[in-house]
Design a protein around this motif. Sequence first.
Motif, PDB file in Angstrom:
ATOM      1  N   GLY A   1     101.747  77.055  15.691  1.00 50.10           N
ATOM      2  CA  GLY A   1     102.271  76.173  14.752  1.00 50.10           C
ATOM      3  C   GLY A   1     102.428  76.740  13.156  1.00 50.10           C
ATOM      4  N   VAL A   2     102.806  78.029  13.019  1.00 53.77           N
ATOM      5  CA  VAL A   2     102.777  78.404  11.693  1.00 53.77           C
ATOM      6  C   VAL A   2     104.191  78.007  10.814  1.00 53.77           C
ATOM      7  CG1 VAL A   2     101.280  80.472  11.932  1.00 53.77           C
ATOM      8  CG2 VAL A   2     103.797  80.614  12.276  1.00 53.77           C
ATOM      9  N   LEU A   3     103.671  77.839   9.444  1.00 55.31           N
ATOM     10  CA  LEU A   3     104.952  77.645   8.688  1.00 55.31           C
ATOM     11  C   LEU A   3     105.243  79.208   8.019  1.00 55.31           C
ATOM     12  CD1 LEU A   3     103.612  74.474   6.838  1.00 55.31           C
ATOM     13  CD2 LEU A   3     105.147  74.494   8.775  1.00 55.31           C
ATOM     14  N   THR A   4     106.469  79.299   7.877  1.00 55.55           N
ATOM     15  CA  THR A   4     106.896  80.705   7.388  1.00 55.55           C
ATOM     16  C   THR A   4     108.105  80.461   6.637  1.00 55.55           C
ATOM     17  OG1 THR A   4     108.178  81.321   9.452  1.00 55.55           O
ATOM     18  CG2 THR A   4     105.783  82.187   9.441  1.00 55.55           C
ATOM     19  N   GLY A   5     108.472  81.641   5.866  1.00 58.06           N
ATOM     20  CA  GLY A   5     109.898  81.718   5.171  1.00 58.06           C
ATOM     21  C   GLY A   5     109.657  80.674   3.902  1.00 58.06           C
ATOM     22  N   THR A   6     110.344  79.641   3.885  1.00 62.73           N
ATOM     23  CA  THR A   6     110.214  78.448   2.746  1.00 62.73           C
ATOM     24  C   THR A   6     109.906  77.359   3.243  1.00 62.73           C
ATOM     25  OG1 THR A   6     112.703  78.039   3.601  1.00 62.73           O
ATOM     26  CG2 THR A   6     112.644  79.649   1.680  1.00 62.73           C
ATOM     27  N   ALA A   7     109.269  77.432   4.385  1.00 62.93           N
ATOM     28  CA  ALA A   7     108.498  76.000   4.762  1.00 62.93           C
ATOM     29  C   ALA A   7     107.109  75.763   3.986  1.00 62.93           C
ATOM     30  CB  ALA A   7     108.257  75.777   6.433  1.00 62.93           C
ATOM     31  N   GLY A   8     106.811  74.619   3.877  1.00 71.11           N
ATOM     32  CA  GLY A   8     105.416  74.434   3.141  1.00 71.11           C
ATOM     33  C   GLY A   8     105.462  75.100   1.859  1.00 71.11           C
ATOM     34  N   GLU A   9     104.099  75.761   1.285  1.00 65.88           N
ATOM     35  CA  GLU A   9     104.250  76.334  -0.046  1.00 65.88           C
ATOM     36  C   GLU A   9     103.266  77.226  -0.015  1.00 65.88           C
ATOM     37  OE1 GLU A   9     102.962  72.890  -2.417  1.00 65.88           O
ATOM     38  OE2 GLU A   9     101.092  73.055  -1.813  1.00 65.88           O
ATOM     39  N   ILE A  10     102.860  77.917  -0.960  1.00 63.60           N
ATOM     40  CA  ILE A  10     101.687  78.806  -1.429  1.00 63.60           C
ATOM     41  C   ILE A  10     100.742  78.057  -2.477  1.00 63.60           C
ATOM     42  CG2 ILE A  10     100.801  81.009  -2.090  1.00 63.60           C
ATOM     43  CD1 ILE A  10     102.657  81.334   0.299  1.00 63.60           C
ATOM     44  N   ARG A  11      99.704  77.556  -1.830  1.00 58.24           N
ATOM     45  CA  ARG A  11      98.869  76.697  -2.614  1.00 58.24           C
ATOM     46  C   ARG A  11      98.423  77.635  -3.678  1.00 58.24           C
ATOM     47  NH1 ARG A  11      95.485  74.257   1.897  1.00 58.24           N
ATOM     48  NH2 ARG A  11      97.115  73.255   3.062  1.00 58.24           N
ATOM     49  N   LYS A  12      98.361  77.009  -5.003  1.00 56.56           N
ATOM     50  CA  LYS A  12      97.397  77.597  -5.959  1.00 56.56           C
ATOM     51  C   LYS A  12      95.918  77.517  -6.003  1.00 56.56           C
ATOM     52  CE  LYS A  12     101.082  76.847  -9.456  1.00 56.56           C
ATOM     53  NZ  LYS A  12     101.487  76.264 -10.813  1.00 56.56           N
ATOM     54  N   VAL A  13      95.664  76.282  -5.505  1.00 55.21           N
ATOM     55  CA  VAL A  13      94.165  76.056  -5.006  1.00 55.21           C
ATOM     56  C   VAL A  13      94.127  75.469  -3.540  1.00 55.21           C
ATOM     57  CG1 VAL A  13      92.159  74.477  -5.639  1.00 55.21           C
ATOM     58  CG2 VAL A  13      93.659  75.302  -7.578  1.00 55.21           C
TER      59      VAL A  13
ATOM     60  N   PHE B   1     121.476  81.487  10.020  1.00 58.63           N
ATOM     61  CA  PHE B   1     120.355  80.903  10.345  1.00 58.63           C
ATOM     62  C   PHE B   1     119.107  81.640  11.207  1.00 58.63           C
ATOM     63  CE2 PHE B   1     118.554  78.629  14.159  1.00 58.63           C
ATOM     64  CZ  PHE B   1     117.975  77.558  13.560  1.00 58.63           C
ATOM     65  N   VAL B   2     119.716  82.559  12.049  1.00 61.05           N
ATOM     66  CA  VAL B   2     118.765  83.383  12.681  1.00 61.05           C
ATOM     67  C   VAL B   2     117.829  84.274  11.577  1.00 61.05           C
ATOM     68  CG1 VAL B   2     118.536  85.444  14.441  1.00 61.05           C
ATOM     69  CG2 VAL B   2     119.927  83.716  14.808  1.00 61.05           C
ATOM     70  N   PHE B   3     118.429  84.681  10.566  1.00 57.60           N
ATOM     71  CA  PHE B   3     117.864  85.696   9.484  1.00 57.60           C
ATOM     72  C   PHE B   3     117.318  85.019   8.408  1.00 57.60           C
ATOM     73  CE2 PHE B   3     119.937  88.556  12.416  1.00 57.60           C
ATOM     74  CZ  PHE B   3     119.133  89.291  12.757  1.00 57.60           C
ATOM     75  N   SER B   4     117.511  83.456   8.429  1.00 58.43           N
ATOM     76  CA  SER B   4     117.024  82.773   7.117  1.00 58.43           C
ATOM     77  C   SER B   4     115.492  82.864   6.876  1.00 58.43           C
ATOM     78  CB  SER B   4     117.477  81.302   7.301  1.00 58.43           C
ATOM     79  OG  SER B   4     116.775  80.615   8.159  1.00 58.43           O
ATOM     80  N   PRO B   5     115.119  82.697   5.684  1.00 63.01           N
ATOM     81  CA  PRO B   5     113.642  82.555   5.422  1.00 63.01           C
ATOM     82  C   PRO B   5     112.931  81.792   6.266  1.00 63.01           C
ATOM     83  CG  PRO B   5     114.792  82.984   3.446  1.00 63.01           C
ATOM     84  CD  PRO B   5     115.835  82.653   4.417  1.00 63.01           C
ATOM     85  N   VAL B   6     113.341  80.628   6.351  1.00 58.85           N
ATOM     86  CA  VAL B   6     112.532  79.750   7.364  1.00 58.85           C
ATOM     87  C   VAL B   6     112.223  80.114   8.661  1.00 58.85           C
ATOM     88  CG1 VAL B   6     112.952  77.090   8.376  1.00 58.85           C
ATOM     89  CG2 VAL B   6     113.847  77.807   6.237  1.00 58.85           C
ATOM     90  N   ASN B   7     113.209  81.047   9.247  1.00 56.94           N
ATOM     91  CA  ASN B   7     112.966  81.616  10.629  1.00 56.94           C
ATOM     92  C   ASN B   7     112.104  82.899  10.427  1.00 56.94           C
ATOM     93  OD1 ASN B   7     114.174  79.485  12.323  1.00 56.94           O
ATOM     94  ND2 ASN B   7     115.541  79.848  10.837  1.00 56.94           N
ATOM     95  N   ALA B   8     111.906  83.279   9.354  1.00 58.69           N
ATOM     96  CA  ALA B   8     110.871  84.567   9.338  1.00 58.69           C
ATOM     97  C   ALA B   8     109.576  84.446  10.023  1.00 58.69           C
ATOM     98  CB  ALA B   8     110.534  84.795   7.771  1.00 58.69           C
ATOM     99  N   GLN B   9     109.337  85.819  10.644  1.00 61.48           N
ATOM    100  CA  GLN B   9     107.994  85.778  11.691  1.00 61.48           C
ATOM    101  C   GLN B   9     106.970  86.395  10.812  1.00 61.48           C
ATOM    102  OE1 GLN B   9     108.434  84.628  14.733  1.00 61.48           O
ATOM    103  NE2 GLN B   9     110.300  83.643  13.935  1.00 61.48           N
ATOM    104  N   LEU B  10     105.877  86.177  11.286  1.00 58.38           N
ATOM    105  CA  LEU B  10     104.527  86.726  10.999  1.00 58.38           C
ATOM    106  C   LEU B  10     104.491  88.168  11.357  1.00 58.38           C
ATOM    107  CD1 LEU B  10     101.643  84.251  12.359  1.00 58.38           C
ATOM    108  CD2 LEU B  10     102.829  84.325  10.203  1.00 58.38           C
TER     109      LEU B  10
END
Length: 330
Positions: free
Chosen positions: A313-325, A21-30
Motif C-alpha cells: 500500500g505504498v504512496l509514491t510519486g506525487t501521492a501523499g507528501e513528505i512530512r516536515k515533522v 500515465f505509465v511513467f508519471s510520478p504517481v506510478n513511480a516505484q520503490l
Amino acid sequence: MAAASKSFSGLLVHFIFVVLFVFSPVNAQLKVGFYSKTCPQAEAIVKEVIDGVLSVAPSLAGPLLRMHFHDCFVRGCDGSVLLNSSSHQAEKDAFPNLTLRGYQVIDRVKSALEKACPGVVSCADIVAIVARDVTVASKGLRWEVETGRRDGLVSNSTETFTNLIAPDSNITTIITRFQAKGLSVKDAVVLSGSHTIGTSHCSSFNSRLYNFTGKGINNDSDPTLDSAYTEALKIKCKPGDQNSLVEMDPGSFRTFDTHYYTLVSKRRGLFQSDAALLDNSVTKAYVELQAATKGSTFLKDFGMSMVKMGRVGVLTGTAGEIRKVCSKIN
C-alpha cells in the motif's frame, strides 16, 4: 487520406497519454537507492542515530521493528502510525498500538535528516530503514531497503482492529490478514520470527494463563502452552497484571536469532498467535525446519519477507507528501 491522418493523430495522442500515465510520478516505484542523488548520506544518518540510541537503550530495538509492521498493516507503509490526533483518534491511540514505543527515536532520525536534506526523506521510509537497522544492530542479517515511499495524510484508530494481528489470533486470521496484504503463508511464519527480540506486557497473553475457557476457573490455562512454561509465566504475571514485562524469547530477547522457532516447536511460544503456527501444515513445517536446523534459512528469509511487506500500500510519486515533522501533516 485526411481520415487516415486524423486516425493516426488520434492513435498518437492515445499513445502519448498511455506513456505519460505509465511513467508519471504517481506510478513511480520503490527502489534501492532512491535517495542516492537527493540525499546520498540518508541511510548512513539513520544508522548513526539508531546505533547511538541502541547503545544506551537496546530494549527499543523490538518496539521499533514492530512499528514497521503496525504501520504497513494499516493503510500500507505510509507513516500513518506516527501521526498525532487532537481528538485521540489516530492509529497510535488505538488499543493495539498503545504499547508501541520509540516515536521519539523516529523524531530524532527525522530531525537529523531534515538538517542534512530538508524535505527529502519521508517518515514512511525512515520507519522502514530503522526496522532494518535495529535488526542488524541486534545481530540479524542486513537487507537492502527499497525506498521512495511518501507519507499518508490520514490516520484512523478504528482501522487498526480489522487490519492488525492480535496476539490471540488463530491461524486462519493470521493467514487471511497476511494474504489481504499480498503476503504469503510463508511470509506469515517468517515475519512472526520478529518475536525473537523484544518484550511483551502480561496483558497480551494473561488469558492463556488464567481462566482460558472463560468459565471462571482461575487455574484454567491454555492446554497448548507447555505446562512448565505456564507455571514460570504465572510467577511473572499475576491475574489481572497489565503492566509487567516478559521476554518474548527468553534468554536471547535482545539478539535477532532463530531461538524463537525452537520455543514454538516446544509449545513455548508466548502468544496464541505463536502457538497457532503449529496449526497449519506449511507454517508448522517451517517452524520445525528452523528448529531442527538452527534457523538455516530464517535470517535470509526474513529480509526477503520484510522487503515484500515494505511494498504494501505504498504512496509514491506525487501521492501523499513528505512530512516536515513525522507526527503531523504539513
